[in-house]
Design an enzyme around this catalytic site. Structure first.
Site, PDB file in Angstrom:
ATOM      1  N   HIS A   1      -4.486   2.312   1.221  1.00 19.85           N
ATOM      2  CA  HIS A   1      -5.497   2.638  -0.172  1.00 19.85           C
ATOM      3  C   HIS A   1      -4.981   4.325  -0.236  1.00 19.85           C
ATOM      4  O   HIS A   1      -4.215   5.441   0.843  1.00 19.85           O
ATOM      5  CB  HIS A   1      -6.901   3.317   0.598  1.00 19.85           C
ATOM      6  CG  HIS A   1      -7.550   3.719  -1.118  1.00 19.85           C
ATOM      7  ND1 HIS A   1      -7.655   5.108  -1.592  1.00 19.85           N
ATOM      8  CD2 HIS A   1      -8.032   2.652  -1.660  1.00 19.85           C
ATOM      9  CE1 HIS A   1      -8.241   4.408  -2.441  1.00 19.85           C
ATOM     10  NE2 HIS A   1      -8.649   3.288  -2.480  1.00 19.85           N
TER      11      HIS A   1
ATOM     12  N   ASP B   1     -11.269  -4.435  -0.784  1.00 23.19           N
ATOM     13  CA  ASP B   1     -11.074  -5.400  -1.405  1.00 23.19           C
ATOM     14  C   ASP B   1     -10.512  -6.260   0.000  1.00 23.19           C
ATOM     15  O   ASP B   1     -10.616  -8.183  -0.044  1.00 23.19           O
ATOM     16  CB  ASP B   1      -9.048  -5.773  -2.051  1.00 23.19           C
ATOM     17  CG  ASP B   1      -9.532  -5.155  -3.605  1.00 23.19           C
ATOM     18  OD1 ASP B   1     -10.705  -5.705  -3.654  1.00 23.19           O
ATOM     19  OD2 ASP B   1      -8.913  -4.005  -3.454  1.00 23.19           O
TER      20      ASP B   1
HETATM   21  C1  LIG Z   1      -3.103   0.506  -1.738  1.00 25.02           C
HETATM   22  C2  LIG Z   1      -1.510   0.644  -1.820  1.00 25.02           C
HETATM   23  C3  LIG Z   1      -1.042   0.446  -3.492  1.00 25.02           C
HETATM   24  C4  LIG Z   1      -1.496   2.537  -2.357  1.00 25.02           C
HETATM   25  O1  LIG Z   1      -0.417   2.667  -2.453  1.00 25.02           O
HETATM   26  P1  LIG Z   1       0.253   4.037  -1.926  1.00 25.02           P
HETATM   27  O2  LIG Z   1      -0.688   5.292  -1.802  1.00 25.02           O
HETATM   28  O3  LIG Z   1       1.101   4.292  -3.317  1.00 25.02           O
HETATM   29  O4  LIG Z   1       0.839   3.765  -0.686  1.00 25.02           O
HETATM   30  P2  LIG Z   1       3.054   2.841  -0.453  1.00 25.02           P
HETATM   31  O5  LIG Z   1       2.492   2.048  -1.208  1.00 25.02           O
HETATM   32  O6  LIG Z   1       3.660   4.266  -0.981  1.00 25.02           O
HETATM   33  O7  LIG Z   1       2.781   2.852   1.121  1.00 25.02           O
HETATM   34  C5  LIG Z   1       2.783   3.937   1.893  1.00 25.02           C
HETATM   35  C6  LIG Z   1       3.364   3.005   2.974  1.00 25.02           C
HETATM   36  O8  LIG Z   1       2.913   2.278   3.688  1.00 25.02           O
HETATM   37  C7  LIG Z   1       2.783   0.927   3.978  1.00 25.02           C
HETATM   38  N1  LIG Z   1       1.941   0.461   2.776  1.00 25.02           N
HETATM   39  C8  LIG Z   1       1.268   0.541   1.866  1.00 25.02           C
HETATM   40  N2  LIG Z   1      -0.185  -0.640   2.722  1.00 25.02           N
HETATM   41  C9  LIG Z   1       0.468  -1.578   2.856  1.00 25.02           C
HETATM   42  C10 LIG Z   1      -0.035  -2.857   3.293  1.00 25.02           C
HETATM   43  N3  LIG Z   1      -0.858  -2.862   2.852  1.00 25.02           N
HETATM   44  N4  LIG Z   1       0.787  -3.789   4.150  1.00 25.02           N
HETATM   45  C11 LIG Z   1       1.814  -3.556   4.611  1.00 25.02           C
HETATM   46  N5  LIG Z   1       2.020  -1.882   4.142  1.00 25.02           N
HETATM   47  C12 LIG Z   1       1.402  -1.158   4.010  1.00 25.02           C
HETATM   48  C13 LIG Z   1       3.899   0.648   2.574  1.00 25.02           C
HETATM   49  O9  LIG Z   1       5.077   0.015   2.684  1.00 25.02           O
HETATM   50  C14 LIG Z   1       4.768   2.085   2.783  1.00 25.02           C
HETATM   51  O10 LIG Z   1       5.494   2.607   3.524  1.00 25.02           O
HETATM   52  P3  LIG Z   1       7.318   2.978   3.870  1.00 25.02           P
HETATM   53  O11 LIG Z   1       7.184   4.025   3.461  1.00 25.02           O
HETATM   54  O12 LIG Z   1       7.477   2.723   5.187  1.00 25.02           O
HETATM   55  O13 LIG Z   1       7.246   2.732   2.914  1.00 25.02           O
HETATM   56  C15 LIG Z   1      -1.357  -0.402  -0.804  1.00 25.02           C
HETATM   57  O14 LIG Z   1      -1.393   0.379   0.087  1.00 25.02           O
HETATM   58  C16 LIG Z   1      -1.075  -1.162  -1.510  1.00 25.02           C
HETATM   59  O15 LIG Z   1      -0.153  -2.134  -2.010  1.00 25.02           O
HETATM   60  N6  LIG Z   1      -2.235  -2.258  -0.291  1.00 25.02           N
HETATM   61  C17 LIG Z   1      -2.193  -3.790  -0.423  1.00 25.02           C
HETATM   62  C18 LIG Z   1      -2.687  -4.054  -1.963  1.00 25.02           C
HETATM   63  C19 LIG Z   1      -3.645  -3.117  -1.655  1.00 25.02           C
HETATM   64  O16 LIG Z   1      -4.954  -3.809  -1.291  1.00 25.02           O
HETATM   65  N7  LIG Z   1      -4.863  -2.748  -2.931  1.00 25.02           N
HETATM   66  C20 LIG Z   1      -6.305  -2.410  -3.084  1.00 25.02           C
HETATM   67  C21 LIG Z   1      -6.317  -0.589  -2.695  1.00 25.02           C
HETATM   68  S1  LIG Z   1      -8.145  -0.709  -2.536  1.00 25.02           S
END
Ligand SMILES: CC(C)(COP(=O)(O)OP(=O)(O)OC[C@H]1O[C@@H](n2cnc3c(N)ncnc32)[C@H](O)[C@@H]1OP(=O)(O)O)[C@@H](O)C(=O)NCCC(=O)NCCS
Length: 380
Positions: free
Chosen positions: A265, A316
């Site tokens: 998140h 989710d």
């Molecule tokens: C929610 C979300 C979009 C937040 O994204 P964000 O703040 O932009 O964080 P990032 O996508 O930049 O992730 C940061 C790091 O954690 C990792 N990470 C974050 N969520 C992850 C997940 N669900 N699975 C695996 N790795 C994850 C990323 O790969 C990244 O790693 P890195 O620094 O080695 O590249 C992200 O956690 C995600 O894509 N989750 C899955 C989708 C989801 O469940 N969305 C609903 C949110 S309520």
């Protein structure tokens, strides 16, 4: 070169405060979520979706007669113009429910008696109307695509019970009604998430509520936002179908550098307080419906992802097993998120318009230097 010298936007606007708001309080470190100051745990334990709608739209908890009035106004608005029903009937049956919801929400404006008005009272009317209508769009479309007759709304039922009645054709059990009601409370608002921001940006141009909500639904659809609950279920289903080991399956996803939907998140660095409730609901509904496998699988995945990646389950993750156990088709999971979040989106649109200024940030230009000399096409 940069057009805004010395200003660099954090990627994804992480940590940027983009507005003032009195609707939703989040402490990402402590795992706190509150609507108008009321902790989500208290609301989930004691409130109803309709009461939360009142809280979001009017800024305070209702007195008994105020809640009765809102419930009856929401029940009265359980109607769709025949033009909308006709439009639902001609949608090709393969179209995902979220796409239908996005398009048909926009068309609701054609029939809205307040369509020409954009003042506070008109927008409260639209909030009430849209909340009732979005639930009907989702339930009606699901029945139409499955060749089932439409179910008339029952105006004596709660929002949650009426939705399940219109979806399934039978009145829900008290357990199913309460489970959905709690899920609706938990999803109702979440500060400046992507879809709410989209709604506020659209509203701030002095466009209208329907346009703002349509923008929001478009933003909610993506798998990084509301679409994650459907993606979670697809994983659970793949594991179940292939009789695979949940941990090995997810280990493979991580090895392939795939994100595991339902984890991580932007704001919470601890347990998402909504997941706390959904985990319990998923477990209890699984037990009572004789389908404990979805929860058991989810639990193993959660423990593994937490240990391996230090990532917590978000709202989710356990919604997927909860909704599936309630007998809801997977492509309705994200539309049901919208059936709840319409309440928060509408509250934000109203708040935005009550003290509006166009939302128009700048970009940190990183393109070719200016001036870049124009060369006639025959000389390039
Ligand atoms: C929610 C979300 C979009 C937040 O994204 P964000 O703040 O932009 O964080 P990032 O996508 O930049 O992730 C940061 C790091 O954690 C990792 N990470 C974050 N969520 C992850 C997940 N669900 N699975 C695996 N790795 C994850 C990323 O790969 C990244 O790693 P890195 O620094 O080695 O590249 C992200 O956690 C995600 O894509 N989750 C899955 C989708 C989801 O469940 N969305 C609903 C949110 S309520």
């Amino acid at each position: 070169m940069s057009s805004v010298v010395g200003v660099h936007a954090p990627k994804g606007l992480e940590g940027v405060v983009a507005t003032t708001s009195g609707i939703c309080y989040i402490d990402g470190e402590a795992g706190v979520l509150a609507y108008r100051g009321y902790d989500i745990h208290e609301l989930a334990d004691h409130s109803t979706f309709e009461e939360v709608c009142y809280l979001l739209w009017f800024g305070r908890l209702p007195k008994a007669d105020e809640l009765r009035q809102l419930r009856s106004r929401m029940a009265e608005e359980r109607k769709l113009d025949p033009g909308i029903v006709k439009a639902l009937q001609v949608v090709p049956k393969h179209v995902p429910a979220m796409d239908v919801l996005r398009t048909l929400t926009s068309t609701l404006s054609y029939y809205d008696p307040d369509n020409a008005r954009n003042d506070h009272d008109a927008n409260v009317n639209k909030a009430i109307r849209l909340t009732s209508q979005l639930a009907m769009l989702v339930a009606n479309y699901d029945r139409i695509r499955n060749g089932k007759p439409l179910v008339e709304p029952d105006r004596s039922l709660s929002h949650a019970a009426n939705f399940l009645l219109m979806l399934n054709g039978v009145a829900p059990s008290a357990t199913a009604e309460r489970a959905l009601d709690i899920a609706l409370i938990l999803h109702a608002d979440h500060e400046l998430n992507a879809s709410t921001f989209a709604a506020r940006v659209t509203a701030a141009t002095l466009s209208d509520m329907h346009a703002a909500i349509t923008s929001a639904i478009g933003a909610l659809k993506g798998p990084l936002h509301g679409g994650a609950n459907e993606a979670v279920y697809r994983i659970l289903e793949t594991i179940d179908r292939g009789k695979a080991d949940p941990v090995e399956h997810v280990r493979g996803m991580l090895a392939a550098k795939k994100k595991v939907p339902g984890f991580g998140h932007r704001v919470y660095h601890t347990e998402d307080p909504r997941a706390t409730h959904l985990r319990v609901m998923s477990r209890d509904l699984g037990k009572s419906s004789g389908q404990p496998q979805w929860y058991k699988m989810s639990e193993k995945i959660e423990q593994f992802v937490k240990a391996e990646k230090k990532l917590n389950a978000n709202v989710d993750f356990y919604s997927a097993s909860t909704y599936h156990t309630l007998g809801i088709d997977e492509d309705l999971f994200t539309p049901i998120f919208a059936v709840s979040r319409i309440s928060g989106w509408a509250a934000h649109v109203i708040e935005q318009l009550d003290d509006n200024r166009l939302i128009r940030p700048r970009a940190d230009y990183q393109g070719p230097d200016y001036p870049n000399r124009y060369i006639p096409i025959e000389k390039r």
